[in-house]
Design a protein around this motif. Structure first.
Motif, PDB file in Angstrom:
ATOM      1  N   LEU A 140       0.821  -1.213   0.000  1.00  0.00           N
ATOM      2  CA  LEU A 140       0.000   0.000   0.000  1.00  0.00           C
ATOM      3  C   LEU A 140       0.856   1.265   0.000  1.00  0.00           C
ATOM      4  N   VAL A 141       0.227   2.355  -0.390  1.00  0.00           N
ATOM      5  CA  VAL A 141       0.879   3.664  -0.323  1.00  0.00           C
ATOM      6  C   VAL A 141      -0.173   4.679   0.175  1.00  0.00           C
ATOM      7  N   PRO A 142       0.220   5.576   1.089  1.00  0.00           N
ATOM      8  CA  PRO A 142      -0.736   6.586   1.539  1.00  0.00           C
ATOM      9  C   PRO A 142      -0.988   7.630   0.443  1.00  0.00           C
ATOM     10  N   VAL A 143      -2.231   8.078   0.365  1.00  0.00           N
ATOM     11  CA  VAL A 143      -2.634   9.032  -0.672  1.00  0.00           C
ATOM     12  C   VAL A 143      -3.319  10.229  -0.015  1.00  0.00           C
ATOM     13  N   ILE A 144      -2.812  11.410  -0.291  1.00  0.00           N
ATOM     14  CA  ILE A 144      -3.417  12.649   0.200  1.00  0.00           C
ATOM     15  C   ILE A 144      -4.313  13.196  -0.900  1.00  0.00           C
ATOM     16  N   ALA A 145      -5.574  13.470  -0.577  1.00  0.00           N
ATOM     17  CA  ALA A 145      -6.477  14.078  -1.560  1.00  0.00           C
ATOM     18  C   ALA A 145      -6.626  15.563  -1.240  1.00  0.00           C
ATOM     19  N   GLN A 146      -6.242  16.386  -2.199  1.00  0.00           N
ATOM     20  CA  GLN A 146      -6.315  17.841  -2.044  1.00  0.00           C
ATOM     21  C   GLN A 146      -7.292  18.394  -3.075  1.00  0.00           C
ATOM     22  N   GLU A 147      -8.139  19.312  -2.653  1.00  0.00           N
ATOM     23  CA  GLU A 147      -9.127  19.874  -3.570  1.00  0.00           C
ATOM     24  C   GLU A 147      -8.475  20.877  -4.519  1.00  0.00           C
ATOM     25  N   HIS A 148      -8.754  20.698  -5.797  1.00  0.00           N
ATOM     26  CA  HIS A 148      -8.294  21.643  -6.806  1.00  0.00           C
ATOM     27  C   HIS A 148      -8.965  22.989  -6.561  1.00  0.00           C
ATOM     28  N   THR A 175     -18.031  11.540  -5.593  1.00  0.00           N
ATOM     29  CA  THR A 175     -16.843  11.091  -6.324  1.00  0.00           C
ATOM     30  C   THR A 175     -15.779  12.185  -6.381  1.00  0.00           C
ATOM     31  N   GLN A 176     -14.558  11.765  -6.688  1.00  0.00           N
ATOM     32  CA  GLN A 176     -13.436  12.704  -6.823  1.00  0.00           C
ATOM     33  C   GLN A 176     -12.843  12.566  -8.219  1.00  0.00           C
ATOM     34  N   THR A 177     -12.968  13.599  -9.030  1.00  0.00           N
ATOM     35  CA  THR A 177     -12.408  13.580 -10.374  1.00  0.00           C
ATOM     36  C   THR A 177     -10.956  14.051 -10.317  1.00  0.00           C
ATOM     37  N   VAL A 178     -10.078  13.223 -10.857  1.00  0.00           N
ATOM     38  CA  VAL A 178      -8.641  13.489 -10.770  1.00  0.00           C
ATOM     39  C   VAL A 178      -8.216  14.621 -11.694  1.00  0.00           C
ATOM     40  N   ARG A 179      -7.493  15.591 -11.146  1.00  0.00           N
ATOM     41  CA  ARG A 179      -6.928  16.679 -11.941  1.00  0.00           C
ATOM     42  C   ARG A 179      -5.430  16.494 -12.117  1.00  0.00           C
ATOM     43  N   GLU A 180      -4.805  15.925 -11.143  1.00  0.00           N
ATOM     44  CA  GLU A 180      -3.345  15.835 -11.148  1.00  0.00           C
ATOM     45  C   GLU A 180      -2.933  14.748 -10.164  1.00  0.00           C
ATOM     46  N   ILE A 181      -1.865  14.026 -10.503  1.00  0.00           N
ATOM     47  CA  ILE A 181      -1.332  13.011  -9.597  1.00  0.00           C
ATOM     48  C   ILE A 181       0.153  13.290  -9.404  1.00  0.00           C
ATOM     49  N   ARG A 182       0.570  13.353  -8.150  1.00  0.00           N
ATOM     50  CA  ARG A 182       1.971  13.637  -7.852  1.00  0.00           C
ATOM     51  C   ARG A 182       2.551  12.594  -6.908  1.00  0.00           C
ATOM     52  N   LEU A 183       3.853  12.439  -6.971  1.00  0.00           N
ATOM     53  CA  LEU A 183       4.569  11.462  -6.155  1.00  0.00           C
ATOM     54  C   LEU A 183       5.676  12.219  -5.432  1.00  0.00           C
ATOM     55  N   ASP A 184       5.954  11.836  -4.186  1.00  0.00           N
ATOM     56  CA  ASP A 184       6.978  12.589  -3.449  1.00  0.00           C
ATOM     57  C   ASP A 184       8.381  12.074  -3.751  1.00  0.00           C
ATOM     58  N   CYS A 185       9.370  12.752  -3.185  1.00  0.00           N
ATOM     59  CA  CYS A 185      10.777  12.533  -3.516  1.00  0.00           C
ATOM     60  C   CYS A 185      11.228  11.087  -3.357  1.00  0.00           C
ATOM     61  N   ASP A 186      10.751  10.418  -2.308  1.00  0.00           N
ATOM     62  CA  ASP A 186      11.167   9.024  -2.123  1.00  0.00           C
ATOM     63  C   ASP A 186      10.079   8.033  -2.543  1.00  0.00           C
ATOM     64  N   GLY A 187       9.076   8.524  -3.234  1.00  0.00           N
ATOM     65  CA  GLY A 187       8.086   7.646  -3.865  1.00  0.00           C
ATOM     66  C   GLY A 187       7.154   6.936  -2.910  1.00  0.00           C
ATOM     67  N   ASP A 188       7.082   7.373  -1.647  1.00  0.00           N
ATOM     68  CA  ASP A 188       6.244   6.621  -0.723  1.00  0.00           C
ATOM     69  C   ASP A 188       4.950   7.337  -0.322  1.00  0.00           C
ATOM     70  N   THR A 189       4.616   8.415  -1.007  1.00  0.00           N
ATOM     71  CA  THR A 189       3.324   9.070  -0.790  1.00  0.00           C
ATOM     72  C   THR A 189       2.824   9.655  -2.108  1.00  0.00           C
ATOM     73  N   ILE A 190       1.529   9.481  -2.365  1.00  0.00           N
ATOM     74  CA  ILE A 190       0.904  10.034  -3.570  1.00  0.00           C
ATOM     75  C   ILE A 190       0.038  11.222  -3.172  1.00  0.00           C
ATOM     76  N   MET A 204      -7.154  11.545   3.787  1.00  0.00           N
ATOM     77  CA  MET A 204      -5.998  10.696   3.530  1.00  0.00           C
ATOM     78  C   MET A 204      -6.523   9.274   3.431  1.00  0.00           C
ATOM     79  N   ALA A 205      -6.085   8.540   2.418  1.00  0.00           N
ATOM     80  CA  ALA A 205      -6.533   7.162   2.240  1.00  0.00           C
ATOM     81  C   ALA A 205      -5.361   6.342   1.706  1.00  0.00           C
ATOM     82  N   TRP A 206      -5.635   5.120   1.331  1.00  0.00           N
ATOM     83  CA  TRP A 206      -4.567   4.232   0.863  1.00  0.00           C
ATOM     84  C   TRP A 206      -4.896   3.656  -0.504  1.00  0.00           C
TER      85      TRP A 206
END
Lengths: 133, 133
Positions: free
Chosen positions: B26-34, B79-94, B42-44
């Motif tokens: 799993l990887v933790p995912v932060i959902a931020q509103e555009h 529902t949440q419509t995706v605008r952008e997906i980002r990954l952090d420096c060490d790849g362990d959070t979306i 925060m979910a997984w």
């Protein structure tokens, strides 16, 4: 929103049990920049890290790789002054709103750790860091 | 920033290995509103959840409590419509930047899950939800 007031004499209490610590005694923490609302980084805290954060008024995390308390900026100088601390509905994630010293949160020197962006056309991650330009 | 384009035919690839999946896959995912840049929740995700998210263009998480894929809003309609997906420096959070349907992300009916705020004076969490008023 006023600046957070550090608490010298803070002791553990029921408020600490409102947090759903995971099986390792940790909770994920999202650091968001005050003002810009940029998401800077995600890190972890244990009970001691949260107590230290509240006492100092600066972000103190628990590093899972080095297994110790990590006063953010202790080496780089890029400390995070706490403005606000929030807990989510089921108590298993903390949101820290901070003033980021020098605007640099990432160990790479970037403002935010989230500098890799998904490129759906090319199906790859694009490094948008300054160093990659 | 244009709206994310869903990919029907997406298959797993090296881009999926750029993510530092944890020992549970799993990887933790932060959902931020555009727009507002509010942090919603925060979910997984596991690999399948990320693939489904990219295919649909809507957030699909992995629920650890129910141990299954969870198309966010499948019951509530939020529902949440995706605008952008980002990954952090060490790849362990979306980081997922989304348009939140009806502006409600939390199962409690709140806009954001982070409605509990630390009150340093009284050393307690204050419930700032609409229902608590």
């Amino acid at each position: 929103m006023s600046t957070y007031i550090p608490i010298d004499s803070l002791k553990p209490g029921p408020w600490l049990d409102a947090i759903a610590w995971n099986e390792q005694g940790l909770v994920p923490v999202i650091a968001q920049e005050h003002g810009s609302k940029d998401i800077l980084m995600m890190a972890w805290m244990n009970r001691d890290a949260l107590l230290e954060t509240l006492r100092l008024g600066e972000a103190v995390y628990w590093t899972r790789s080095r297994q110790k308390l990590w006063h953010k900026g202790e080496e780089s100088g890029h400390t995070q002054t706490v403005r606000e601390i929030r807990l989510d509905c089921d108590g298993d994630t903390i949101l820290l709103v901070v003033d980021q010293k020098d605007g640099i949160a990432c160990h790479t020197g970037e403002h935010s750790c989230f500098f890799q962006k998904w490129d759906s056309e090319n199906r790859t991650w694009i490094d948008e860091s300054l160093g990659a330009a």
